[in-house]
Design a protein around this motif. Structure first.
Motif, PDB file in Angstrom:
ATOM      1  N   MET A 123     -79.095 -27.926 -86.624  1.00 45.34           N
ATOM      2  CA  MET A 123     -79.005 -26.852 -85.634  1.00 45.34           C
ATOM      3  C   MET A 123     -79.631 -27.304 -84.312  1.00 45.34           C
ATOM      4  SD  MET A 123     -78.105 -23.793 -84.774  1.00 45.34           S
ATOM      5  CE  MET A 123     -77.626 -23.082 -86.349  1.00 45.34           C
ATOM      6  N   ASN A 124     -78.934 -27.050 -83.228  1.00 46.66           N
ATOM      7  CA  ASN A 124     -79.488 -27.311 -81.902  1.00 46.66           C
ATOM      8  C   ASN A 124     -80.079 -26.019 -81.350  1.00 46.66           C
ATOM      9  OD1 ASN A 124     -78.606 -30.082 -81.722  1.00 46.66           O
ATOM     10  ND2 ASN A 124     -76.534 -29.309 -81.453  1.00 46.66           N
ATOM     11  N   TYR A 125     -81.040 -26.184 -80.441  1.00 45.51           N
ATOM     12  CA  TYR A 125     -81.742 -25.022 -79.881  1.00 45.51           C
ATOM     13  C   TYR A 125     -81.658 -25.054 -78.363  1.00 45.51           C
ATOM     14  CZ  TYR A 125     -83.367 -24.565 -84.628  1.00 45.51           C
ATOM     15  OH  TYR A 125     -83.394 -24.417 -85.996  1.00 45.51           O
ATOM     16  N   ARG A 126     -81.678 -23.860 -77.772  1.00 47.21           N
ATOM     17  CA  ARG A 126     -81.583 -23.725 -76.324  1.00 47.21           C
ATOM     18  C   ARG A 126     -82.691 -22.794 -75.828  1.00 47.21           C
ATOM     19  NH1 ARG A 126     -75.070 -23.544 -74.777  1.00 47.21           N
ATOM     20  NH2 ARG A 126     -74.491 -25.273 -76.152  1.00 47.21           N
ATOM     21  N   VAL A 127     -83.063 -22.963 -74.566  1.00 50.11           N
ATOM     22  CA  VAL A 127     -84.091 -22.108 -73.975  1.00 50.11           C
ATOM     23  C   VAL A 127     -83.483 -20.745 -73.662  1.00 50.11           C
ATOM     24  CG1 VAL A 127     -85.695 -21.792 -72.057  1.00 50.11           C
ATOM     25  CG2 VAL A 127     -85.335 -24.072 -73.035  1.00 50.11           C
ATOM     26  N   PHE A 128     -84.178 -19.694 -74.086  1.00 51.82           N
ATOM     27  CA  PHE A 128     -83.685 -18.338 -73.909  1.00 51.82           C
ATOM     28  C   PHE A 128     -84.216 -17.763 -72.595  1.00 51.82           C
ATOM     29  CE2 PHE A 128     -83.320 -13.769 -74.914  1.00 51.82           C
ATOM     30  CZ  PHE A 128     -82.044 -13.717 -75.455  1.00 51.82           C
ATOM     31  N   GLY A 129     -83.612 -18.223 -71.504  1.00 53.28           N
ATOM     32  CA  GLY A 129     -83.957 -17.703 -70.184  1.00 53.28           C
ATOM     33  C   GLY A 129     -85.447 -17.769 -69.883  1.00 53.28           C
ATOM     34  N   ARG A 130     -85.940 -16.744 -69.162  1.00 54.68           N
ATOM     35  CA  ARG A 130     -87.347 -16.710 -68.768  1.00 54.68           C
ATOM     36  C   ARG A 130     -88.266 -16.328 -69.918  1.00 54.68           C
ATOM     37  NH1 ARG A 130     -85.054 -13.504 -65.117  1.00 54.68           N
ATOM     38  NH2 ARG A 130     -86.451 -11.722 -65.514  1.00 54.68           N
ATOM     39  N   CYS A 131     -87.702 -15.938 -71.059  1.00 56.53           N
ATOM     40  CA  CYS A 131     -88.545 -15.658 -72.225  1.00 56.53           C
ATOM     41  C   CYS A 131     -89.191 -16.943 -72.735  1.00 56.53           C
ATOM     42  CB  CYS A 131     -87.725 -15.030 -73.345  1.00 56.53           C
ATOM     43  SG  CYS A 131     -87.002 -13.431 -72.933  1.00 56.53           S
ATOM     44  N   GLY A 132     -88.498 -18.064 -72.506  1.00 56.32           N
ATOM     45  CA  GLY A 132     -89.054 -19.348 -72.917  1.00 56.32           C
ATOM     46  C   GLY A 132     -88.881 -19.678 -74.383  1.00 56.32           C
ATOM     47  N   TRP A 133     -88.247 -18.802 -75.149  1.00 59.01           N
ATOM     48  CA  TRP A 133     -88.035 -19.079 -76.563  1.00 59.01           C
ATOM     49  C   TRP A 133     -87.056 -20.237 -76.751  1.00 59.01           C
ATOM     50  CZ3 TRP A 133     -86.288 -13.372 -77.644  1.00 59.01           C
ATOM     51  CH2 TRP A 133     -87.388 -12.510 -77.554  1.00 59.01           C
ATOM     52  N   ALA A 134     -87.264 -20.997 -77.816  1.00 55.56           N
ATOM     53  CA  ALA A 134     -86.274 -21.986 -78.241  1.00 55.56           C
ATOM     54  C   ALA A 134     -85.460 -21.334 -79.346  1.00 55.56           C
ATOM     55  CB  ALA A 134     -86.951 -23.252 -78.745  1.00 55.56           C
ATOM     56  N   VAL A 135     -84.243 -20.888 -79.028  1.00 55.76           N
ATOM     57  CA  VAL A 135     -83.430 -20.159 -79.994  1.00 55.76           C
ATOM     58  C   VAL A 135     -82.282 -21.025 -80.496  1.00 55.76           C
ATOM     59  CG1 VAL A 135     -84.007 -17.930 -78.949  1.00 55.76           C
ATOM     60  CG2 VAL A 135     -81.915 -19.109 -78.256  1.00 55.76           C
ATOM     61  N   SER A 136     -81.890 -20.787 -81.727  1.00 55.86           N
ATOM     62  CA  SER A 136     -80.746 -21.505 -82.285  1.00 55.86           C
ATOM     63  C   SER A 136     -79.508 -21.157 -81.472  1.00 55.86           C
ATOM     64  CB  SER A 136     -80.551 -21.121 -83.757  1.00 55.86           C
ATOM     65  OG  SER A 136     -80.468 -19.713 -83.922  1.00 55.86           O
ATOM     66  N   GLU A 137     -78.738 -22.171 -81.121  1.00 58.35           N
ATOM     67  CA  GLU A 137     -77.568 -21.899 -80.278  1.00 58.35           C
ATOM     68  C   GLU A 137     -76.502 -21.112 -81.044  1.00 58.35           C
ATOM     69  OE1 GLU A 137     -76.191 -25.649 -78.833  1.00 58.35           O
ATOM     70  OE2 GLU A 137     -75.262 -26.236 -80.732  1.00 58.35           O
TER      71      GLU A 137
END
Length: 327
Positions: A1-15
């Protein structure tokens, strides 16, 4: 699974996230054991973002998620929505008192003290022109009831208006091979403001899986039966607003350019993930097999530019004139 930054929340979320509408209701019967197994399989595959709403099965979806997360140690971000419990569903119902009541109910269903992300659930357009609604959400953040908030929209124009409010951290919008307009302007505006984008209805209500035929019969409690022409809620939520027969013709051409090693569903999900502005895509799953298939699309190779161009051509020939300027 790759992860992406969730905007200004800064979370690393699963794409690839998990859309929990189907396990709540509105897609035909889903057994509880299958819903539980699907959620567990998604998390096993690296999914750490789950999207739900208080009206999915009248809270069933939220309660199932809480039950699963009690058994998991992995950190999982849960986004829920509020507003559609209003009857009638009108702008005047979006008061601080009502929003607070909806939040308290979701906190109880989710068995948590703070909601990671609360989204207004496709409110009437007028709501986006009422600053007091967003001020009420700011209060809930200050009180620790919600960590962040965003909006789920029907139209590009609603999303563009929503991101004018500094507290809006995310926009959930329909984006798929049959709904390409958000990529024209909206994505760049979100990138500028570092607003997360949640792509929903990625498979056009199953149309893009290639499993639906002209003879498919949907159960009475499936929105693909009762909302095909927008009888219950916005038509764009069912088959992405595409006429079923026309959509099937387009799917037949998409099948001809299916890359080796992809299922049709994975092809549709990977197409969305080719847009870096998308923070996460939230396909639904009724069972573990579907959850795993969806998650595996993250690790498949990028689509070639020639394939992307062919998808665009199919959209132009079959879909654009009917949907592009409606949403």
């Amino acid at each position: 699974m790759n992860y992406r930054v969730f905007g200004r929340c800064g979370w690393a979320v699963s794409e690839v996230g998990f859309g929990a509408w189907a396990i709540g209701g509105g897609w035909g019967k889903v057994e509880e054991k299958d819903a539980i197994s699907a959620l567990h399989k998604a998390i096993d595959c690296g999914v750490n973002f789950i999207d739900t709403a208080d009206v999915y099965g009248d809270g069933r979806s939220e309660r199932l998620i809480a039950r699963v997360l009690r058994e998991r140690r992995e950190p999982v971000f849960v986004a829920t929505k509020a507003g559609r419990r209003l009857s009638p569903h009108i702008a005047d119902g979006y008061t601080e008192e009502n929003l607070r009541a909806f939040v308290e109910r979701s906190l109880k269903n989710l068995e948590t003290e703070t909601i990671d992300l609360l989204q207004l659930h496709c409110p009437p357009t007028e709501v986006y022109y009422r600053p007091e609604v967003f001020e009420a959400l700011d209060k809930l953040v200050a009180e620790g009831k919600i960590r962040y908030y965003g909006v789920s929209v029907e139209k590009v124009e609603e999303g563009l208006k929503a991101i004018e409010y500094p507290g809006v951290r995310s926009v959930q919008i329909i984006f798929n091979m049959f709904r390409q307009r958000p990529a024209e302007l909206f994505f760049s505006r979100c990138r500028e403001k570092r607003v997360a984008i949640i792509a929903r209805v990625p498979l056009a209500s199953g149309l893009l899986t290639g499993k639906i035929t002209p003879d498919t019969v949907f159960p009475p409690d499936d929105h693909r039966n009762f909302n095909r022409f927008g009888q219950a809620f916005d038509r764009g939520e069912t088959f992405a607003g595409v006429d079923l027969e026309q959509g099937l013709r387009a799917v037949a051409e998409l099948r001809e350019i299916l890359p080796a090693g992809f299922t049709m569903a994975q092809f549709a999900l990977k197409w969305i993930l080719m847009f870096p502005e998308v923070s996460t895509v939230i396909p639904g799953a009724k069972n573990p097999r579907q959850a795993e298939e969806n998650a595996l699309s993250s690790s498949l190779p990028p689509l070639e530019e020639g394939v992307m161009e062919k998808v665009r051509g199919i959209y132009e020939r079959y879909i654009r004139s009917a949907v592009h300027h409606r949403w």
